[in-house]
Every structure is written in C-alpha cells, then in structure tokens.
Design an enzyme around this catalytic site. Structure first.
Site, PDB file in Angstrom:
ATOM      1  N   GLY A 149      32.415  34.813  41.468  1.00 54.78           N
ATOM      2  CA  GLY A 149      33.377  35.718  42.103  1.00 54.78           C
ATOM      3  C   GLY A 149      33.916  35.019  43.346  1.00 54.78           C
ATOM      4  N   ARG A 160      33.529  24.598  42.914  1.00 58.75           N
ATOM      5  CA  ARG A 160      34.385  25.238  41.885  1.00 58.75           C
ATOM      6  C   ARG A 160      35.826  25.133  42.368  1.00 58.75           C
ATOM      7  NH1 ARG A 160      32.869  30.723  39.009  1.00 58.75           N
ATOM      8  NH2 ARG A 160      34.174  29.869  37.355  1.00 58.75           N
ATOM      9  N   GLN A 181      31.696  38.475  31.720  1.00 51.93           N
ATOM     10  CA  GLN A 181      31.438  39.088  33.034  1.00 51.93           C
ATOM     11  C   GLN A 181      31.692  40.588  33.013  1.00 51.93           C
ATOM     12  OE1 GLN A 181      33.028  36.206  32.524  1.00 51.93           O
ATOM     13  NE2 GLN A 181      32.807  34.784  34.225  1.00 51.93           N
ATOM     14  N   ASP A 214      41.623  34.813  42.077  1.00 51.18           N
ATOM     15  CA  ASP A 214      40.890  33.669  42.624  1.00 51.18           C
ATOM     16  C   ASP A 214      41.768  32.835  43.548  1.00 51.18           C
ATOM     17  OD1 ASP A 214      39.408  34.435  40.036  1.00 51.18           O
ATOM     18  OD2 ASP A 214      38.013  33.193  41.159  1.00 51.18           O
ATOM     19  N   ASN A 241      43.564  34.313  37.975  1.00 50.52           N
ATOM     20  CA  ASN A 241      42.352  35.125  37.790  1.00 50.52           C
ATOM     21  C   ASN A 241      41.702  34.728  36.469  1.00 50.52           C
ATOM     22  OD1 ASN A 241      40.562  37.237  38.691  1.00 50.52           O
ATOM     23  ND2 ASN A 241      41.379  38.507  37.043  1.00 50.52           N
ATOM     24  N   LYS A 242      40.607  35.357  36.146  1.00 57.01           N
ATOM     25  CA  LYS A 242      39.838  35.039  34.940  1.00 57.01           C
ATOM     26  C   LYS A 242      40.722  34.973  33.701  1.00 57.01           C
ATOM     27  CE  LYS A 242      36.417  34.177  34.725  1.00 57.01           C
ATOM     28  NZ  LYS A 242      36.046  32.738  34.735  1.00 57.01           N
TER      29      LYS A 242
HETATM   30  O1  MRU Z   1      34.287  32.610  36.816  1.00 58.76           O
HETATM   31  P1  MRU Z   1      34.067  33.792  37.725  1.00 58.76           P
HETATM   32  O2  MRU Z   1      33.163  34.806  37.129  1.00 58.76           O
HETATM   33  O3  MRU Z   1      33.650  33.365  39.114  1.00 58.76           O
HETATM   34  O4  MRU Z   1      35.492  34.447  37.847  1.00 58.76           O
HETATM   35  C1  MRU Z   1      35.656  35.558  38.689  1.00 58.76           C
HETATM   36  C2  MRU Z   1      37.003  36.165  38.612  1.00 58.76           C
HETATM   37  O5  MRU Z   1      37.895  35.678  37.966  1.00 58.76           O
HETATM   38  C3  MRU Z   1      37.231  37.372  39.457  1.00 58.76           C
HETATM   39  O6  MRU Z   1      38.134  38.230  38.834  1.00 58.76           O
HETATM   40  C4  MRU Z   1      37.794  36.901  40.798  1.00 58.76           C
HETATM   41  O7  MRU Z   1      36.906  36.013  41.421  1.00 58.76           O
HETATM   42  C5  MRU Z   1      38.129  38.002  41.704  1.00 58.76           C
HETATM   43  S1  MRU Z   1      36.707  38.968  42.125  1.00 58.76           S
HETATM   44  C6  MRU Z   1      36.638  39.356  43.661  1.00 58.76           C
END
Ligand code: MRU
Length: 358
Positions: A52, A88, A199, A240, A250-251
């Site tokens: 996150g 990351r 997730q 992100d 975003n994801k």
């Molecule tokens: O790969 P992750 O699980 O770290 O990805 C997280 C996301 O894409 C969330 O939607 C993003 O970090 C926003 S959450 C505050």
C-alpha cells in the site's frame, strides 16, 4: 515524544523496533513479524508482506530512522537509504518520504531527529486518512443524492486494498467507504478480488469483516456486468502515483474499471493523500510501472497452499499497476479537499512534491 504505544492494524513500533502484520498470510493467519533492520524492511516491501503506497513509505522511513539511531556511519546510512527508496518503483509516497529525509543523512543529523521526521510521516498519514474519510463522504452524499433521499439503496465498488493495511490510518478509498457505511447501513460494497495477488479478496474483505457493514466479494471480470445491471452507483479506488494533470496509477485492473464507469456513466473517484502526487510528472505514461514475477500469474501461493495452473514455460506479462487518464476520472478526494478536472487545469496539483523516476 511518546511513541511507546504506536499501533495500527498493520504496524506496531517504538523507537527501537517495528513489527508488521504479515499481509501475505492474511486472512487466515494474523502473524506479526519483527522488522529489525533495513534489510528486513526491503525484503518485506518487495515480498508485499507490507504494502500500500502510504504504508510502504511510513514503514521504510521509520525503519530507516531506527537504523540511524544505532548507525552513525554516513556510507552505511546512504547505502540503506538507496536500497529502501528503490524497493518498489511505482508508489511515490516512499520516494517523497525518503527524499525528505535525505538532507538529514547528508548533514549527518542524529538518528533521533531522523526517527522524529519518520514519526511525523506516520502521524500525518493518519490525519490525512481521517480528512479523506470525511471529505469523501461529503462528496458522495452530494453526488448520490443522499441528502434528499437518505434511505435510498446504493452500492459502491472498490479495487485492491486501500484501508488500514495500506496506510498508517484508516485508509484512502476504504476510509471513505467505512465512513459511508457508518452513516448509511443500507449501503453495499462490492470488493474486486484483484488478481493476481488478491488484495481485495484477502485483505479488503478481512478489514470490512471487522465492521458491521455489508459487502460482497466479486471476481474482477464481473464488474462490467454488475454495472450493466445498475448495481454500482460509484467506484472508489486509491492511487500509487498521480501526475500534475491527474493521471493516476493504481493496482492493475483500475484502468478497466474506469473505462467501464465511463461507458456506464458511473462516477469514478480516486482517493489519495497529496503525498501520492508527483508534480514532476505530467502524464501517466511517465509513471514507472512495476513488473512482477511471472509466477504470480502462472499460479498462486498462499500461507495454506500453492497452486499452479499454467506450465512453467508459459511466458507471462505481469504489470502490477496501470494508470487511468484524468479524462476518465470524475474527481480526486484528498486531505486538502476535493478536486475535479477544471481545478487540475488551473494547476492545483502543481504545488505538491516532485519526485520523478528513481
Ligand atoms: O501492490 P500493492 O498491494 O502495494 O498495491 C496497492 C495499491 O495499488 C493501492 O490501491 C494503493 O497503494 C493505494 S492504497 C492507499
């Protein structure tokens, strides 16, 4: 500074130790693991034991602060600073937090002060989450006509996990959803499972399961049909990295949702703290997109078991994130207020921090 009891659902720490809940084991096992040095933090971040965008930045900076309380050697500090900031690539909060700490490393500032700085990121992320929860609820109440019809049935849809497992506080998009659920008991939330690492299915259901609100888990490929059936009134997701023009990473799967919303005329909101804005970048195409292991797509490994459904030799493309052009976004809910495209055209995001590609 009294930090002795700092604890959230994902993180516990004091001035000498951090513990995180291992998110790869949820929802079946709630196991806390020690992060004793930056090497542990880098591995936990890369393996998504902690994840996150805001939470990655908070854990990396706190861990670095604790490390600097014991380590005065500038070369050692710089080495681990570099390892953490690059752990990351897509989430920019990590880059902003570590960049803010860098002058303290360069000037050989005491570990106490570096830790204090990291602690301020933790505290401010918590208060940003609270502000997004209330601003987001105001926006939705207006947009969904809940002032006039407070008992109306409505449903939200979200992707990935954007709650207390992704932030130092109650979350971004999920903080708005939790707040709305408290105000409107009739509300339903659809949770995308979020392939490949699930997730939504593993983490968001775990978080919503601790509330009294109604939710249903769906496979990612069901969202379009739900929209056709008029079962979705608004989509809320986190981010992100957001560029100065509002393009938002975003994801993976978020872009498809935005396109579906556009077609079905459903409002699509990004909920993110302003620490997710990278005003150095203009367009989403400039955002570095992390590519992860092919094994995440060839199968799935959890705490319980691992299952592979594609042959080892199958070639895979596994971008972990995508980005949504601002033209598909109804609005951005931040702790600083609610923005629409016209505000961004006036340069509203230009004043925030610049990071670029590390
Ligand atoms: O790969 P992750 O699980 O770290 O990805 C997280 C996301 O894409 C969330 O939607 C993003 O970090 C926003 S959450 C505050």
């Amino acid at each position: 500074m009294n930090t002795a009891n700092a604890q959230t659902i994902s993180l516990k720490f004091n001035e000498s130790k951090i513990e995180i809940i291992d998110q790869t084991l949820l929802p079946f096992t709630e196991q806390w693991i020690d992060i004793t040095d930056p090497k542990d933090a880098v591995l936990a971040i890369k393996n998504l034991k902690v994840r996150g965008a805001p939470l990655i930045g908070v854990v990396a900076s706190l861990c670095f602060g604790i490390f600097c309380r014991k380590e005065n050697n500038k070369q050692q500090r710089l080495f681990w600073w570099e390892q953490l900031i690059t752990s990351r690539p897509t989430a920019v909060n990590l880059v902003h937090f570590m960049n803010e700490i860098k002058p303290l490393v360069d000037s050989e500032t005491s570990g106490e002060l570096i830790f204090k700085k990291a602690y301020s990121f933790f505290k401010s992320d918590q208060s940003m989450c609270d502000k997004m929860a209330s601003i987001g609820a105001e926006v939705l109440i207006q947009k969904l006509g809940l002032v006039e019809l407070p008992n109306k049935q409505f449903s939200l849809l979200t992707h990935c996990n954007t709650g207390g497992l992704a932030t130092a506080g109650q979350g971004t998009a999920l903080s708005v959803i939790k707040n709305m659920g408290l105000k409107f008991s009739q509300m339903m939330t659809y949770v995308d499972e979020t392939r490949p690492l699930l997730q939504g299915a593993r983490l968001t259901t775990w978080e919503l399961g601790h509330t009294k609100q109604k939710y249903k888990l769906i496979c990612d490929n069901m969202a379009g049909f739900l929209m056709m059936q008029k079962k979705v009134d608004a989509v809320l997701v986190g981010a992100d990295r957001i560029t100065s023009t509002g393009d938002s990473a975003n994801k993976i799967g978020t872009y498809s949702l935005a396109v579906l919303c556009h077609y079905h005329k459903i409002p699509f909101y990004i909920v993110a703290p302003t620490t997710t804005i990278d005003s150095l970048l203009k367009f989403g195409s400039e955002i570095p997109i992390e590519e992860r292991s092919p094994n995440e797509v060839r199968g799935f490994a959890s705490s319980k078991e691992s299952l592979q459904w594609a042959l080892e030799e199958v070639e895979v493309y596994n971008p972990s994130f995508d980005w949504v052009p601002s033209s598909l976004i109804t609005g951005w809910i931040t702790e600083d207020g609610y923005y629409e495209k016209e505000d961004l055209a006036q340069g509203s995001f230009a004043k925030y921090q610049k990071a670029g590609v590390i």
